[in-house]
Design a protein around this motif. Structure first.
Motif, PDB file in Angstrom:
ATOM      1  N   SER A  25     -10.456  -1.521   9.874  1.00 24.62           N
ATOM      2  CA  SER A  25      -8.968  -1.714  10.376  1.00 24.62           C
ATOM      3  C   SER A  25      -7.938  -1.135   8.780  1.00 24.62           C
ATOM      4  O   SER A  25      -6.949  -1.563   8.474  1.00 24.62           O
ATOM      5  N   LEU A  26      -7.768   0.060   8.889  1.00 24.06           N
ATOM      6  CA  LEU A  26      -7.102   0.195   8.369  1.00 24.06           C
ATOM      7  C   LEU A  26      -5.650   0.555   8.845  1.00 24.06           C
ATOM      8  O   LEU A  26      -5.371   0.898   9.916  1.00 24.06           O
ATOM      9  N   SER A  27      -4.697   0.106   8.044  1.00 21.34           N
ATOM     10  CA  SER A  27      -3.069   0.573   8.487  1.00 21.34           C
ATOM     11  C   SER A  27      -2.494   1.688   8.034  1.00 21.34           C
ATOM     12  O   SER A  27      -2.259   2.250   7.667  1.00 21.34           O
ATOM     13  N   GLY A  28      -1.713   1.987   9.533  1.00 19.19           N
ATOM     14  CA  GLY A  28      -0.725   3.303   8.575  1.00 19.19           C
ATOM     15  C   GLY A  28       0.587   2.462   7.433  1.00 19.19           C
ATOM     16  O   GLY A  28       0.757   3.218   7.303  1.00 19.19           O
ATOM     17  N   LEU A  29       0.696   1.563   7.940  1.00 19.60           N
ATOM     18  CA  LEU A  29       1.674   1.220   7.425  1.00 19.60           C
ATOM     19  C   LEU A  29       1.714   0.814   5.494  1.00 19.60           C
ATOM     20  O   LEU A  29       2.801   0.918   4.888  1.00 19.60           O
ATOM     21  N   SER A  30       0.241   0.546   5.345  1.00 20.73           N
ATOM     22  CA  SER A  30      -0.323   1.023   3.786  1.00 20.73           C
ATOM     23  C   SER A  30      -0.048   2.473   3.428  1.00 20.73           C
ATOM     24  O   SER A  30       0.260   2.684   2.665  1.00 20.73           O
ATOM     25  N   GLY A  31      -0.426   3.471   4.628  1.00 19.50           N
ATOM     26  CA  GLY A  31       0.483   4.961   4.341  1.00 19.50           C
ATOM     27  C   GLY A  31       1.957   5.503   4.314  1.00 19.50           C
ATOM     28  O   GLY A  31       2.505   5.618   3.002  1.00 19.50           O
TER      29      GLY A  31
END
Lengths: 211, 96
Positions: A25-31
């Motif tokens: 559940s890692l989101s690209g948005l956090s990057g």
């Protein structure tokens, strides 16, 4: 059993293997947001802290750079804020994504991810602090990029595998940075700012395509 | 046809296939995690566990963590090989 059933079986197998051993559940948005925070912090440092450079750094006769504590502590504060904000954002977004995916946040899988990400980070952090204590500031940026890249590559085994490409890029950037002393700030901006935004965008667009 | 022969009858069940898949990539998994990943009831899971254990594809390790009972499952060497063969057979069947 038809061809379609066999294909379903294989994709079912793959899906369970991933879900049971990786935190997905890692989101690209956090990057993307982490990159923005880094750019904001860098801009603040560049326009506010660095112009007072002469009162921050002194090149002594034996070519050791001495830093005057007040402004350097301000730099460290900016760094800590950027890192803290990025971590907090990543946590919130991952929690939201995990809920959406029906995944749990604190499982043996996610704990394994955290530990493996933190090992190079903590080792690198301690090493950098030791170096700073002995007034060796030259390689700070390249060390940060290097250890962060290594941490990402290590973590990629326990989460979305594509993270390792970001890791490779940071490692390469860190090494090139080491070869160009004096430009640490710009490499830092490239790595923690631009690369984060680039990879975050790529990941985010892939997420939305699949959804 | 020899291709169909290598398809393992024991894995002709989604839950058993799923269980084996999970145990292939994790050293050991406990009952709670299997139940959560596969989305089955206690009884349903238990019956499939029994079937796989009978075939010696998995081993069960019961222990206590403090006072709470904890059951861990691992895949056996036999189980892993059987699973690999099954996968290979599936892949061959898909390719025309």
């Amino acid at each position: 059993m038809t061809n379609k059933d066999y294909l379903n079986d294989l994709s079912h197998i793959k899906e369970l293997m991933n879900r049971s051993s990786r935190f997905l559940s890692l989101s690209g948005l956090s990057g993307i947001l982490a990159g923005i925070y880094a750019l904001v912090g860098a801009a603040f440092s560049y326009y506010y802290i660095f112009p007072r450079r002469s009162s921050i750094l002194t090149l002594s006769q034996d070519n050791i750079v001495y830093v005057h504590s007040h402004y350097f502590k301000l730099l460290l504060l900016v760094l800590a804020l950027v890192a803290g904000a990025s971590i907090f954002t990543a946590y919130i977004l991952s929690a939201r994504q995990a809920k959406k995916n029906g995944e749990q946040m604190w499982t043996p899988v996610s704990k394994r991810l955290l530990i493996n990400f933190l090992i190079p980070m903590v080792a690198g952090g301690i090493y950098i602090l030791i170096k700073i204590k002995s007034q060796h500031y030259g390689l700070t940026a390249s060390l940060m990029l290097l250890f962060y890249g290594l941490a990402l590559v290590n973590a990629s085994k326990y989460t979305l595998g594509t993270i390792r490409y970001l890791g490779y890029s940071q490692i390469v950037l860190g090494l090139i940075c080491a070869a160009f002393p004096g430009y640490g700030f710009w490499f830092w901006v490239l790595g923690f700012g631009c690369l984060h935004i680039l990879y975050g965008t790529l990941m985010y667009s892939k997420e939305n395509k699949a959804a | 046809m020899s291709l169909i022969e290598n398809i393992n009858k024991l894995f002709d069940h989604r839950i058993r296939l799923g269980m084996m898949s999970i145990l292939m990539v994790n050293e050991q998994v406990d009952f709670k995690m299997l139940k959560q990943l596969l989305g089955v009831t206690d009884g349903n899971l238990a019956s499939h566990v029994k079937a796989l254990e009978k075939a010696n594809y998995i081993v069960i390790q019961k222990q206590f963590i403090g006072k709470k009972p904890n059951t861990q499952y691992r895949a056996t060497k036999t189980g892993r090989e059987a699973f690999k063969k099954h996968i290979e057979a599936l892949e061959k069947l898909i390719q025309p």
